[in-house]
Design a protein around this motif. Sequence first.
Motif, mmCIF file in Angstrom:
data_model
loop_
_atom_site.group_PDB
_atom_site.id
_atom_site.type_symbol
_atom_site.label_atom_id
_atom_site.label_comp_id
_atom_site.label_asym_id
_atom_site.label_seq_id
_atom_site.Cartn_x
_atom_site.Cartn_y
_atom_site.Cartn_z
ATOM 1 N N SER A 21 71.913 -25.385 54.707
ATOM 2 C CA SER A 21 71.969 -24.702 53.413
ATOM 3 C C SER A 21 73.302 -24.955 52.740
ATOM 4 O O SER A 21 74.310 -25.240 53.396
ATOM 5 N N LEU B 135 73.003 -17.160 48.597
ATOM 6 C CA LEU B 135 71.860 -16.452 48.047
ATOM 7 C C LEU B 135 72.353 -15.270 47.231
ATOM 8 O O LEU B 135 73.220 -14.510 47.685
ATOM 9 N N GLY C 157 67.977 -12.279 45.768
ATOM 10 C CA GLY C 157 67.242 -13.253 46.576
ATOM 11 C C GLY C 157 66.406 -14.201 45.738
ATOM 12 O O GLY C 157 65.347 -14.661 46.178
ATOM 13 N N ALA D 285 67.131 -19.350 45.156
ATOM 14 C CA ALA D 285 66.945 -20.355 46.207
ATOM 15 C C ALA D 285 66.212 -21.583 45.681
ATOM 16 O O ALA D 285 65.304 -21.491 44.856
ATOM 17 N N ASP E 78 72.945 -22.469 42.866
ATOM 18 C CA ASP E 78 71.733 -22.336 43.681
ATOM 19 C C ASP E 78 72.073 -22.127 45.148
ATOM 20 O O ASP E 78 73.107 -22.591 45.640
ATOM 21 N N LEU F 164 62.290 -18.822 54.995
ATOM 22 C CA LEU F 164 62.894 -18.269 53.778
ATOM 23 C C LEU F 164 62.845 -16.749 53.781
ATOM 24 O O LEU F 164 63.791 -16.091 53.333
ATOM 25 N N VAL G 211 65.094 -14.602 51.113
ATOM 26 C CA VAL G 211 64.666 -15.187 49.841
ATOM 27 C C VAL G 211 63.425 -14.441 49.342
ATOM 28 O O VAL G 211 62.444 -14.275 50.074
ATOM 29 N N LYS G 212 63.479 -14.018 48.083
ATOM 30 C CA LYS G 212 62.354 -13.303 47.468
ATOM 31 C C LYS G 212 61.596 -14.190 46.478
ATOM 32 O O LYS G 212 60.420 -13.940 46.201
ATOM 33 N N LEU H 15 61.644 -18.445 44.731
ATOM 34 C CA LEU H 15 62.217 -19.783 44.668
ATOM 35 C C LEU H 15 62.387 -20.224 43.219
ATOM 36 O O LEU H 15 61.428 -20.190 42.432
#
Length: 337
Positions: A31, A35, A39, A42, A74, A121, A126-127, A129
């Motif tokens: 990565s 983040l 979230g 990403a 990002d 993810l 991560v919520k 993308l």
Amino acid sequence: MSDPVQLKHIEQPPPLAEGTRLDAIQVGFRSWGRLDEEGANAVLVCPALTGDSDLSSWWPELLGPGRALDPEKDFIVSVDVLGGSGQTTGPTHPGPDGQPWEGRFPSVTVRDMVLVQGLLLETLGVKRLKLVIGGSLGGMQALEWAVAPALPVAAAVAIAAPARQSAWARALNHIQRRALEHHDDLELARMVAMLSYRHWDNLDSRFAASDALPHPAEQWLEHHGSALKARFDPVAYQRLMAAMDSHDIGRGRGDLNTLLANTPTPVQVIGINSDLLYPPRDQAELAEALPQARLDLLDVPQGHDAFLIEQAQVNDLVLDFRRWPQRPEQPTLKVCF
């Protein structure tokens, strides 16, 4: 610039697309950036057939401040695919008995790769993308994310990839499988693949004038064959080719054109005018079927591998797409040749 490979372990994951269950999956990823609190910043980068999570080694001109993949804005994640030769569970990893899976490793699909990416993810918080992007096998993964997202996806970029595997590409993979199954020859398989990744004009312009023996074109093939043999597991190569051959984003989801027509995700479809493996007609048909598509064409001589070679052009196209205003209520097809 690359962070070291990181590992996550997922216990009791859902079954794979063909029903196989793995007790646990190790996921290798890298990565860049951070983040955000929501979230929601990403970007997922999906590797091609023999690629890995080390994005900075194979797409360096797209990664960096002000570029298409900007770690200052990002949170960029690249994942070794399930069944491959990297740090995510595959044929070289221990099976339930503690011995390497090798040929016992089950079949995997592009959907399984996307499943594992989604599970990773979620563990990372991560919520949503902002973008999913990939070329070739990576583009197939990006299309899966676009039509059946495990998380909300704001946009996708699919480069040199079809909506479903073609008979032509499958036939080329069959020759490679024969080289592996009957002769245990990964080098020969790779040589066949390399000829599908380049255009004859590109090889002629580079090598045709030479009278040297062995011929430079032959040496070029030998180099790529031996280089892959030194770094890639042959069983993993077979599993990933089979995943590409089973790729069909419409399978089990009804009519393909209806599925694409009902896909709200904005998608940049990039074709390569000299691509012998997935000709630009494939990308034109895909973009025509998607309601929020932008079709771009790389006018370059190298063939399929141009998305890895002409990185500055790819970077400019993706940057422009990320600035492209999306209006879902007004479906449009922008063609940039």
